[in-house]
Design a protein around this motif. Structure first.
Motif, short mmCIF file in Angstrom:
data_model
loop_
_atom_site.label_atom_id
_atom_site.label_comp_id
_atom_site.label_asym_id
_atom_site.label_seq_id
_atom_site.Cartn_x
_atom_site.Cartn_y
_atom_site.Cartn_z
N THR A 1 41.50 44.10 44.23
CA THR A 1 40.03 43.64 44.29
C THR A 1 40.42 42.37 44.91
OG1 THR A 1 40.90 43.32 42.02
CG2 THR A 1 39.57 45.08 42.21
N ALA A 2 41.23 41.80 45.75
CA ALA A 2 41.93 40.26 46.41
C ALA A 2 41.26 39.40 45.42
CB ALA A 2 40.66 40.50 47.05
N ASN A 3 41.99 39.05 43.99
CA ASN A 3 41.40 38.54 42.89
C ASN A 3 43.07 38.10 43.21
OD1 ASN A 3 41.63 37.25 40.02
ND2 ASN A 3 39.97 38.58 39.33
N MET B 1 46.75 38.59 41.08
CA MET B 1 48.06 38.71 41.54
C MET B 1 48.95 37.44 41.18
SD MET B 1 47.32 39.08 45.69
CE MET B 1 45.27 39.40 45.81
N TRP B 2 49.21 36.56 41.30
CA TRP B 2 49.71 35.27 40.30
C TRP B 2 50.06 35.49 38.93
CZ3 TRP B 2 53.76 32.49 42.66
CH2 TRP B 2 52.26 31.45 43.68
N LEU C 1 49.38 43.83 39.02
CA LEU C 1 49.74 43.23 40.66
C LEU C 1 48.39 44.38 41.33
CD1 LEU C 1 50.61 41.47 41.83
CD2 LEU C 1 52.61 42.59 42.32
N ILE C 2 48.75 45.53 40.88
CA ILE C 2 48.27 46.45 41.76
C ILE C 2 46.22 46.26 42.38
CG2 ILE C 2 47.50 49.10 42.37
CD1 ILE C 2 50.32 49.63 41.26
N HIS D 1 38.47 35.68 34.18
CA HIS D 1 37.22 34.96 34.29
C HIS D 1 36.53 34.97 36.03
CE1 HIS D 1 34.19 31.34 33.52
NE2 HIS D 1 34.71 30.14 34.83
N THR D 2 37.10 35.35 36.68
CA THR D 2 37.21 34.89 38.12
C THR D 2 36.29 36.60 38.29
OG1 THR D 2 38.38 33.81 39.46
CG2 THR D 2 38.09 35.05 40.43
N GLN D 3 36.93 37.66 37.26
CA GLN D 3 36.52 38.65 38.23
C GLN D 3 35.58 39.27 37.35
OE1 GLN D 3 39.13 40.38 39.66
NE2 GLN D 3 37.27 42.21 40.00
N ARG D 4 35.28 38.39 35.88
CA ARG D 4 34.12 38.31 35.52
C ARG D 4 33.14 38.03 36.12
NH1 ARG D 4 33.92 41.59 30.90
NH2 ARG D 4 35.95 41.48 29.28
N LEU D 5 33.08 37.15 36.42
CA LEU D 5 32.05 35.74 37.62
C LEU D 5 31.69 36.99 38.68
CD1 LEU D 5 33.71 32.48 37.61
CD2 LEU D 5 31.31 33.41 36.50
#
Length: 192
Positions: free
Chosen positions: A134-136, A140-141, A128-129, A185-189
């Protein structure tokens, strides 16, 4: 053959949902991250052992759940921290999980319960932190759902939302695993 009562169906469906979500996440992350894929795979295997009658004893199933918690979840957090450049936290989480896995035989049932809940909450909070910084949103969810699963498991009520407490925790863990897979997946992109 008598039909299964609702609580048995609920338990079966929650194990199945967690297993399917975890297996899907393991397959989808295997190329990009072997650590996260292994963590998801451990969760899927722990769910499968609970679904297959006669596959093992209750102790085997509990051991699988223990390993999925103290090694699988830190593997997931390890990858999330590693991708975001926080290598020291990644190593600390994974090392702590490995120490707990080895020390599990020396802990009593209550000690293992407390240790596994601590692992769930530490993993959830650290994910979560990192996700906040990183605004992901998926992260967060995922962190919130993993944390909810850990907190719900500590409640003394046997039923939540008309379902057995353990089933609600598994549904929350399945939702958290799905969101966490999406977060990876989002972070890797973003890094490519």
């Amino acid at each position: 053959m008598a039909p299964k009562p609702w609580s048995e169906w609920s338990t079966t469906l929650s194990h199945l949902a967690l297993g399917v979500v975890s297996l899907h996440a393991a397959v989808r992350t295997a190329q990009a991250s072997r650590g996260a894929a292994a963590g998801f795979l451990l969760q899927a295997m722990a769910s499968a052992t609970m679904l297959a009658p006669g596959l093992g004893t209750d102790e085997d199933c509990l051991a699988g759940a223990w390993v999925a918690t103290v090694i699988g979840l830190p593997l997931l957090a390890f990858d999330f921290h590693w991708v975001n450049g926080d290598r020291s936290s990644a190593n600390l989480l994974l090392g702590g999980g490995m120490v707990l896995a080895v020390a599990g035989d020396h802990l009593g049932a209550e000690g293992r319960s407390v240790a596994s809940q601590a692992v769930v909450l530490v993993v959830a909070v650290t994910i979560l932190i990192v996700a906040v910084f990183t605004a992901n949103t998926y992260g967060m969810w995922g962190g919130a759902m993993l944390g909810a699963a850990g907190l719900l498991s500590r409640l003394e009520e046997e039923r939540l939302l008309l379902l057995p407490k353990e089933d609600v925790c598994r549904w929350a863990l399945a939702a958290g695993s799905w969101a966490y897979h999406q977060a990876l997946h989002t972070q890797r992109l973003q890094w490519e």
